[in-house]
Design a protein around this motif. Structure first.
Motif, PDB file in Angstrom:
ATOM      1  N   ARG A  41       0.419  -0.522   0.336  1.00  0.00           N
ATOM      2  CA  ARG A  41       0.205  -0.095   0.062  1.00  0.00           C
ATOM      3  C   ARG A  41       0.806   1.676   0.044  1.00  0.00           C
ATOM      4  O   ARG A  41       2.369   1.386   0.705  1.00  0.00           O
ATOM      5  CB  ARG A  41      -1.072  -0.132   1.300  1.00  0.00           C
ATOM      6  N   ILE A  42       0.319   2.153  -0.320  1.00  0.00           N
ATOM      7  CA  ILE A  42       0.747   3.551   0.071  1.00  0.00           C
ATOM      8  C   ILE A  42       0.224   4.381   0.521  1.00  0.00           C
ATOM      9  O   ILE A  42      -0.777   4.405   1.203  1.00  0.00           O
ATOM     10  CB  ILE A  42       0.923   4.037  -1.710  1.00  0.00           C
ATOM     11  N   PRO A  43       1.054   5.580   0.999  1.00  0.00           N
ATOM     12  CA  PRO A  43       0.561   5.922   1.786  1.00  0.00           C
ATOM     13  C   PRO A  43      -0.483   6.871   1.478  1.00  0.00           C
ATOM     14  O   PRO A  43      -0.188   7.796   0.204  1.00  0.00           O
ATOM     15  CB  PRO A  43       1.638   7.163   2.320  1.00  0.00           C
ATOM     16  N   LEU A  44      -1.655   7.240   2.207  1.00  0.00           N
ATOM     17  CA  LEU A  44      -3.050   8.072   1.443  1.00  0.00           C
ATOM     18  C   LEU A  44      -3.368   8.835   2.726  1.00  0.00           C
ATOM     19  O   LEU A  44      -3.666   8.212   3.882  1.00  0.00           O
ATOM     20  CB  LEU A  44      -4.056   6.946   0.859  1.00  0.00           C
ATOM     21  N   PHE A  45      -3.201   9.848   2.650  1.00  0.00           N
ATOM     22  CA  PHE A  45      -4.233  10.784   3.358  1.00  0.00           C
ATOM     23  C   PHE A  45      -5.661  11.356   3.167  1.00  0.00           C
ATOM     24  O   PHE A  45      -5.210  12.547   1.751  1.00  0.00           O
ATOM     25  CB  PHE A  45      -3.179  12.228   4.039  1.00  0.00           C
ATOM     26  N   ALA A  46      -6.188  11.906   3.915  1.00  0.00           N
ATOM     27  CA  ALA A  46      -7.708  12.621   3.367  1.00  0.00           C
ATOM     28  C   ALA A  46      -7.473  14.210   4.106  1.00  0.00           C
ATOM     29  O   ALA A  46      -7.087  13.886   5.249  1.00  0.00           O
ATOM     30  CB  ALA A  46      -8.837  12.023   3.642  1.00  0.00           C
ATOM     31  N   ARG A  47      -7.422  15.335   3.069  1.00  0.00           N
ATOM     32  CA  ARG A  47      -7.565  16.418   3.964  1.00  0.00           C
ATOM     33  C   ARG A  47      -9.189  16.369   4.879  1.00  0.00           C
ATOM     34  O   ARG A  47     -10.145  16.470   4.488  1.00  0.00           O
ATOM     35  CB  ARG A  47      -7.649  17.685   2.990  1.00  0.00           C
ATOM     36  N   GLY A  48      -8.672  17.054   5.741  1.00  0.00           N
ATOM     37  CA  GLY A  48     -10.546  17.307   6.716  1.00  0.00           C
ATOM     38  C   GLY A  48     -11.720  18.836   5.684  1.00  0.00           C
ATOM     39  O   GLY A  48     -10.723  19.726   5.704  1.00  0.00           O
ATOM     40  N   GLY A  49     -12.234  18.300   6.125  1.00  0.00           N
ATOM     41  CA  GLY A  49     -13.387  18.858   4.756  1.00  0.00           C
ATOM     42  C   GLY A  49     -13.546  18.359   4.034  1.00  0.00           C
ATOM     43  O   GLY A  49     -14.556  18.292   3.377  1.00  0.00           O
ATOM     44  N   SER A  50     -12.725  17.072   4.116  1.00  0.00           N
ATOM     45  CA  SER A  50     -12.959  16.869   2.187  1.00  0.00           C
ATOM     46  C   SER A  50     -14.775  15.507   2.562  1.00  0.00           C
ATOM     47  O   SER A  50     -14.832  14.919   3.639  1.00  0.00           O
ATOM     48  CB  SER A  50     -12.227  16.031   1.977  1.00  0.00           C
ATOM     49  N   ILE A  51     -15.421  15.419   0.980  1.00  0.00           N
ATOM     50  CA  ILE A  51     -15.968  13.746   1.209  1.00  0.00           C
ATOM     51  C   ILE A  51     -15.470  13.378  -0.324  1.00  0.00           C
ATOM     52  O   ILE A  51     -15.294  13.691  -1.177  1.00  0.00           O
ATOM     53  CB  ILE A  51     -17.363  14.935   1.613  1.00  0.00           C
ATOM     54  N   ILE A  52     -15.547  12.122   0.788  1.00  0.00           N
ATOM     55  CA  ILE A  52     -14.994  11.308  -0.675  1.00  0.00           C
ATOM     56  C   ILE A  52     -15.645   9.939  -0.527  1.00  0.00           C
ATOM     57  O   ILE A  52     -16.271   9.353   0.669  1.00  0.00           O
ATOM     58  CB  ILE A  52     -13.537  11.146   0.141  1.00  0.00           C
ATOM     59  N   ALA A  53     -15.969   9.246  -1.616  1.00  0.00           N
ATOM     60  CA  ALA A  53     -17.334   8.666  -2.163  1.00  0.00           C
ATOM     61  C   ALA A  53     -16.363   7.286  -2.690  1.00  0.00           C
ATOM     62  O   ALA A  53     -15.241   7.492  -2.767  1.00  0.00           O
ATOM     63  CB  ALA A  53     -18.316   8.603  -3.223  1.00  0.00           C
ATOM     64  N   THR A  54     -17.180   5.846  -1.739  1.00  0.00           N
ATOM     65  CA  THR A  54     -15.852   4.951  -1.970  1.00  0.00           C
ATOM     66  C   THR A  54     -17.782   3.707  -1.846  1.00  0.00           C
ATOM     67  O   THR A  54     -18.752   4.116  -1.541  1.00  0.00           O
ATOM     68  CB  THR A  54     -15.054   4.478  -1.433  1.00  0.00           C
ATOM     69  N   HIS A  55     -17.290   2.733  -2.959  1.00  0.00           N
ATOM     70  CA  HIS A  55     -17.689   1.253  -2.365  1.00  0.00           C
ATOM     71  C   HIS A  55     -17.805   1.283  -1.490  1.00  0.00           C
ATOM     72  O   HIS A  55     -16.804   0.984  -0.687  1.00  0.00           O
ATOM     73  CB  HIS A  55     -18.143   1.223  -3.402  1.00  0.00           C
ATOM     74  N   SER A  56     -18.309   0.484  -0.316  1.00  0.00           N
ATOM     75  CA  SER A  56     -18.487  -0.431   0.224  1.00  0.00           C
ATOM     76  C   SER A  56     -18.456  -1.587   0.435  1.00  0.00           C
ATOM     77  O   SER A  56     -16.892  -2.222   1.145  1.00  0.00           O
ATOM     78  CB  SER A  56     -20.358  -1.057   1.399  1.00  0.00           C
ATOM     79  N   LYS A  57     -18.184  -2.555  -1.297  1.00  0.00           N
ATOM     80  CA  LYS A  57     -17.601  -3.671  -1.776  1.00  0.00           C
ATOM     81  C   LYS A  57     -16.452  -3.250  -2.610  1.00  0.00           C
ATOM     82  O   LYS A  57     -17.057  -2.501  -3.637  1.00  0.00           O
ATOM     83  CB  LYS A  57     -18.246  -4.616  -0.966  1.00  0.00           C
ATOM     84  N   ALA A  58     -15.571  -3.903  -3.175  1.00  0.00           N
ATOM     85  CA  ALA A  58     -14.706  -3.423  -4.053  1.00  0.00           C
ATOM     86  C   ALA A  58     -16.180  -3.969  -5.716  1.00  0.00           C
ATOM     87  O   ALA A  58     -16.411  -4.769  -5.742  1.00  0.00           O
ATOM     88  CB  ALA A  58     -13.613  -3.859  -4.108  1.00  0.00           C
ATOM     89  N   LEU A  59     -15.701  -3.326  -6.462  1.00  0.00           N
ATOM     90  CA  LEU A  59     -16.856  -3.670  -8.081  1.00  0.00           C
ATOM     91  C   LEU A  59     -15.976  -4.418  -8.347  1.00  0.00           C
ATOM     92  O   LEU A  59     -14.674  -4.147  -8.679  1.00  0.00           O
ATOM     93  CB  LEU A  59     -16.690  -2.212  -8.605  1.00  0.00           C
ATOM     94  N   GLN A  60     -16.776  -5.731  -9.386  1.00  0.00           N
ATOM     95  CA  GLN A  60     -15.630  -6.536  -9.987  1.00  0.00           C
ATOM     96  C   GLN A  60     -15.488  -6.222 -10.970  1.00  0.00           C
ATOM     97  O   GLN A  60     -14.716  -6.410 -12.218  1.00  0.00           O
ATOM     98  CB  GLN A  60     -16.752  -7.704 -10.063  1.00  0.00           C
ATOM     99  N   SER A  61     -16.580  -5.348 -11.652  1.00  0.00           N
ATOM    100  CA  SER A  61     -17.013  -4.553 -13.142  1.00  0.00           C
ATOM    101  C   SER A  61     -17.798  -3.717 -13.723  1.00  0.00           C
ATOM    102  O   SER A  61     -18.512  -3.183 -12.236  1.00  0.00           O
ATOM    103  CB  SER A  61     -17.014  -5.487 -14.819  1.00  0.00           C
ATOM    104  N   THR A  62     -17.657  -2.353 -14.281  1.00  0.00           N
ATOM    105  CA  THR A  62     -18.729  -2.005 -14.329  1.00  0.00           C
ATOM    106  C   THR A  62     -20.126  -2.020 -14.550  1.00  0.00           C
ATOM    107  O   THR A  62     -21.313  -1.714 -14.418  1.00  0.00           O
ATOM    108  CB  THR A  62     -18.699  -0.001 -14.823  1.00  0.00           C
ATOM    109  N   ALA A  63     -20.330  -3.506 -14.753  1.00  0.00           N
ATOM    110  CA  ALA A  63     -21.546  -3.912 -15.150  1.00  0.00           C
ATOM    111  C   ALA A  63     -22.019  -4.379 -13.861  1.00  0.00           C
ATOM    112  O   ALA A  63     -23.030  -5.185 -13.914  1.00  0.00           O
ATOM    113  CB  ALA A  63     -21.623  -4.864 -16.363  1.00  0.00           C
ATOM    114  N   SER A  64     -21.363  -4.625 -12.970  1.00  0.00           N
ATOM    115  CA  SER A  64     -21.655  -5.573 -11.428  1.00  0.00           C
ATOM    116  C   SER A  64     -22.513  -4.994 -10.966  1.00  0.00           C
ATOM    117  O   SER A  64     -23.053  -3.460 -11.152  1.00  0.00           O
ATOM    118  CB  SER A  64     -20.688  -5.606 -10.904  1.00  0.00           C
ATOM    119  N   ILE A  65     -23.146  -5.448 -10.286  1.00  0.00           N
ATOM    120  CA  ILE A  65     -24.878  -4.909  -9.260  1.00  0.00           C
ATOM    121  C   ILE A  65     -23.378  -3.856  -8.008  1.00  0.00           C
ATOM    122  O   ILE A  65     -22.777  -4.263  -7.517  1.00  0.00           O
ATOM    123  CB  ILE A  65     -25.335  -5.549  -8.318  1.00  0.00           C
TER     124      ILE A  65
END
Length: 158
Positions: A41-65
């Motif tokens: 893994r690489i060092p990763l930091f989020a700046r205070g005040g930011s809103i970052i969207a993620t999926h709760s689970k990794a997507l297998q493809s853009t066609a997946s649910i």
């Protein structure tokens, strides 16, 4: 300079509050921190005040649910206004060029012990969009202190 076997890096964080993505530890900006940097893994930091969207689970493809969308809000330690943008489209075509997307502009405002988040949505949408709610994950607290205690709270919204 990198050396064989090195598992940490010195990282400069600009002005603001910064959260280590992996540990949740808060750091004051305008300083260097030593960040774990193992090969996986690489060092990763989020700046205070930011809103970052993620999926709760990794997507297998853009066609997946698509799993539930999580919005990670990182509480800033300083007062001010902070902006973030979420762009959503079908992920497959160029229909977004004709307005088939949703773009959500978030404005996070901190004033003392008050934190407000406003969202405004533009775009014409797209047929595949089915989300009716999301999970808001709040990192940090409104307590002004030098502590690295970073409480994390989850709440379903929508």
């Amino acid at each position: 300079m990198l050396k064989p076997g090195q598992t940490a890096r010195s990282v400069y964080l600009p002005k603001g509050t910064w959260y280590d993505w992996y540990t949740g530890a808060a750091h004051a900006g305008e300083s260097y921190v030593t960040a774990d940097a193992p090969l996986e893994r690489i060092p990763l930091f989020a700046r205070g005040g930011s809103i970052i969207a993620t999926h709760s689970k990794a997507l297998q493809s853009t066609a997946s649910i698509k799993p539930e969308l999580e919005l990670h809000l990182f509480v800033p330690s300083e007062d001010g206004e902070f902006r973030s943008t979420l762009h959503e489209d079908d992920g497959k075509t160029k229909a977004h060029e004709k307005g088939a997307f949703w773009r959500t502009a978030f404005t996070t405002t901190r004033k003392g012990n008050e934190l407000r988040v406003r969202a405004s949505v533009t775009g014409q949408g797209y047929p595949e969009h089915q989300r009716r709610s999301f999970v808001l994950v709040v990192h940090g607290t409104l307590q002004k202190s030098k502590s690295t205690d970073t409480k994390c709270q989850r709440r379903r919204v929508g």
